[in-house]
Design an enzyme around this catalytic site. Structure first.
Site, PDB file in Angstrom:
ATOM      1  N   TRP A 105       0.914  -1.321  -0.252  1.00  0.00           N
ATOM      2  CA  TRP A 105       0.069  -0.050  -0.128  1.00  0.00           C
ATOM      3  C   TRP A 105       0.907   1.156   0.145  1.00  0.00           C
ATOM      4  O   TRP A 105       2.012   0.996   0.808  1.00  0.00           O
ATOM      5  CB  TRP A 105      -0.977  -0.192   1.164  1.00  0.00           C
ATOM      6  CG  TRP A 105      -2.163   0.973   1.027  1.00  0.00           C
ATOM      7  CD1 TRP A 105      -2.093   2.004   1.715  1.00  0.00           C
ATOM      8  CD2 TRP A 105      -3.204   0.827   0.349  1.00  0.00           C
ATOM      9  NE1 TRP A 105      -3.337   2.642   1.075  1.00  0.00           N
ATOM     10  CE2 TRP A 105      -4.085   1.816   0.374  1.00  0.00           C
ATOM     11  CE3 TRP A 105      -3.595  -0.325  -0.439  1.00  0.00           C
ATOM     12  CZ2 TRP A 105      -5.301   2.047  -0.303  1.00  0.00           C
ATOM     13  CZ3 TRP A 105      -4.853   0.136  -1.301  1.00  0.00           C
ATOM     14  CH2 TRP A 105      -5.620   1.020  -0.889  1.00  0.00           C
ATOM     15  N   HIS A 139       0.155  -5.263   7.037  1.00  0.00           N
ATOM     16  CA  HIS A 139      -0.865  -5.444   6.026  1.00  0.00           C
ATOM     17  C   HIS A 139      -0.065  -5.456   4.550  1.00  0.00           C
ATOM     18  O   HIS A 139      -0.581  -5.183   3.384  1.00  0.00           O
ATOM     19  CB  HIS A 139      -1.724  -4.269   5.798  1.00  0.00           C
ATOM     20  CG  HIS A 139      -2.434  -3.745   7.118  1.00  0.00           C
ATOM     21  ND1 HIS A 139      -3.887  -4.204   7.374  1.00  0.00           N
ATOM     22  CD2 HIS A 139      -2.169  -3.092   8.276  1.00  0.00           C
ATOM     23  CE1 HIS A 139      -3.896  -3.728   8.714  1.00  0.00           C
ATOM     24  NE2 HIS A 139      -3.046  -2.923   8.983  1.00  0.00           N
ATOM     25  N   HIS A 173      -3.221 -10.931   4.443  1.00  0.00           N
ATOM     26  CA  HIS A 173      -3.174 -10.480   6.019  1.00  0.00           C
ATOM     27  C   HIS A 173      -4.650 -10.297   6.433  1.00  0.00           C
ATOM     28  O   HIS A 173      -5.522 -10.342   5.554  1.00  0.00           O
ATOM     29  CB  HIS A 173      -2.372  -9.358   5.923  1.00  0.00           C
ATOM     30  CG  HIS A 173      -2.958  -8.008   5.021  1.00  0.00           C
ATOM     31  ND1 HIS A 173      -2.691  -8.034   3.963  1.00  0.00           N
ATOM     32  CD2 HIS A 173      -3.848  -7.057   5.727  1.00  0.00           C
ATOM     33  CE1 HIS A 173      -3.607  -6.968   3.455  1.00  0.00           C
ATOM     34  NE2 HIS A 173      -4.140  -6.308   4.451  1.00  0.00           N
ATOM     35  N   ASP A 194      -7.165  -7.978   8.657  1.00  0.00           N
ATOM     36  CA  ASP A 194      -7.306  -6.702   9.350  1.00  0.00           C
ATOM     37  C   ASP A 194      -8.085  -6.947  11.012  1.00  0.00           C
ATOM     38  O   ASP A 194      -8.789  -7.927  11.225  1.00  0.00           O
ATOM     39  CB  ASP A 194      -8.204  -5.772   8.620  1.00  0.00           C
ATOM     40  CG  ASP A 194      -7.661  -5.011   7.581  1.00  0.00           C
ATOM     41  OD1 ASP A 194      -6.489  -5.285   7.232  1.00  0.00           O
ATOM     42  OD2 ASP A 194      -8.335  -4.581   6.763  1.00  0.00           O
ATOM     43  N   HIS A 219      -7.742  -1.425  12.994  1.00  0.00           N
ATOM     44  CA  HIS A 219      -7.091  -0.769  11.872  1.00  0.00           C
ATOM     45  C   HIS A 219      -7.711   0.255  11.487  1.00  0.00           C
ATOM     46  O   HIS A 219      -7.443   1.330  11.095  1.00  0.00           O
ATOM     47  CB  HIS A 219      -7.136  -1.735  10.810  1.00  0.00           C
ATOM     48  CG  HIS A 219      -6.830  -1.423   9.451  1.00  0.00           C
ATOM     49  ND1 HIS A 219      -5.455  -0.702   9.211  1.00  0.00           N
ATOM     50  CD2 HIS A 219      -7.032  -1.743   8.002  1.00  0.00           C
ATOM     51  CE1 HIS A 219      -5.228  -0.482   7.893  1.00  0.00           C
ATOM     52  NE2 HIS A 219      -6.371  -1.224   7.510  1.00  0.00           N
ATOM     53  N   HIS A 267     -14.746  -0.747   5.179  1.00  0.00           N
ATOM     54  CA  HIS A 267     -14.039  -1.341   6.495  1.00  0.00           C
ATOM     55  C   HIS A 267     -14.946  -1.250   7.652  1.00  0.00           C
ATOM     56  O   HIS A 267     -14.909  -2.029   8.400  1.00  0.00           O
ATOM     57  CB  HIS A 267     -12.537  -0.245   6.584  1.00  0.00           C
ATOM     58  CG  HIS A 267     -11.614  -1.167   5.849  1.00  0.00           C
ATOM     59  ND1 HIS A 267     -11.202  -0.717   4.472  1.00  0.00           N
ATOM     60  CD2 HIS A 267     -10.754  -2.049   5.980  1.00  0.00           C
ATOM     61  CE1 HIS A 267     -10.136  -1.195   4.186  1.00  0.00           C
ATOM     62  NE2 HIS A 267      -9.950  -2.292   5.059  1.00  0.00           N
ATOM     63  N   GLU A 292      -7.341  -9.880   3.548  1.00  0.00           N
ATOM     64  CA  GLU A 292      -7.066  -9.102   2.227  1.00  0.00           C
ATOM     65  C   GLU A 292      -5.726  -9.884   1.637  1.00  0.00           C
ATOM     66  O   GLU A 292      -4.967 -10.463   2.469  1.00  0.00           O
ATOM     67  CB  GLU A 292      -6.685  -7.744   2.616  1.00  0.00           C
ATOM     68  CG  GLU A 292      -8.300  -6.951   3.223  1.00  0.00           C
ATOM     69  CD  GLU A 292      -7.946  -5.684   3.574  1.00  0.00           C
ATOM     70  OE1 GLU A 292      -8.658  -4.812   3.651  1.00  0.00           O
ATOM     71  OE2 GLU A 292      -6.539  -5.300   4.107  1.00  0.00           O
TER      72      GLU A 292
END
Length: 209
Positions: A21, A51, A55, A57, A61, A160, A172
């Site tokens: 990311w 992340h 992974h 969450d 987060h 989210h 994810e």
């Protein structure tokens, strides 16, 4: 073709320099000790965001005082799961999933256009297929307990919150390129990292007879 006794590894391999990311830490894998250099053992150092690749969450987060990854209910990450193929090239939209016969307590993974390539070693894609906010709300209302996607994020903040605020576990970065839609048994175990808002995980699927 996988048989009902075959476990399929749908974990994205973590490797040096892989996609991450944009505002997260890059992935660096280095060796601090090497037998080739005369050391007694090989030792690897990992530097990356929680992340990275495949992974899970944690509520923390997106919730300021949310629970960390050590508190996740692992029962939400193990058991029967439905893998759904999404045709829309832009997003996982309510219009495409609203007729799914979902029951409370179900787990669902979405395979999208993201899985048409080996995205983990390609540059970051801003136009990845993500879960629309209204679709996330629909899944929450249906009582789904786990949602998984095939890129680094399930969607924007609204998606989210619709999931994490309601105790829905989020996976994810799944590697679904070689997996067909259908019913599977899933094992997903995130690393137990105190105080972390997420953790890398190993995810296995086995076709249900």
């Amino acid at each position: 073709m996988p048989t009902p006794s075959t476990w399929i590894d749908v974990t994205t391999t973590i490797e040096d320099g892989m996609v991450h990311w944009p505002d997260n830490a890059p992935v660096h894998i280095t060796h601090t000790s090497s037998i080739a250099n005369g050391d007694a053992a090989n030792v690897t150092k990992l530097s990356m965001s929680a992340h990275t690749a495949t992974h899970v969450d944690a509520p923390l987060h997106f919730i300021a005082n949310g629970d960390d990854v050590t508190t996740l209910d692992l029962a939400t990450l193990m058991g029967p799961v439905r893998l759904v193929q999404i045709q829309d090239p832009e997003a996982i939209k309510l219009s495409e999933i609203q007729d799914l016969p979902l029951a409370p307590g179900e787990r669902v993974l979405f395979k999208t256009r993201n899985s048409s390539s080996e995205w983990a070693t390609a540059p970051f894609k801003k136009d990845f297929v993500a879960l629309a906010a209204d679709a996330a709300k629909f899944l929450q209302e249906k009582g789904v307990i786990c949602v998984g996607v095939d890129y680094l994020s399930v969607g924007g903040p609204e998606a989210h919150h619709a999931l994490l605020d309601n105790g829905i576990t989020v996976i994810e970065g799944l590697a679904l390129q070689q997996v067909e839609p259908g019913a599977y048994e899933m094992i997903c175990l995130p690393l137990k990292i105190k105080g972390s808002d997420g953790a890398p995980a190993r995810v296995l699927l086995k076709p249900l007879a």
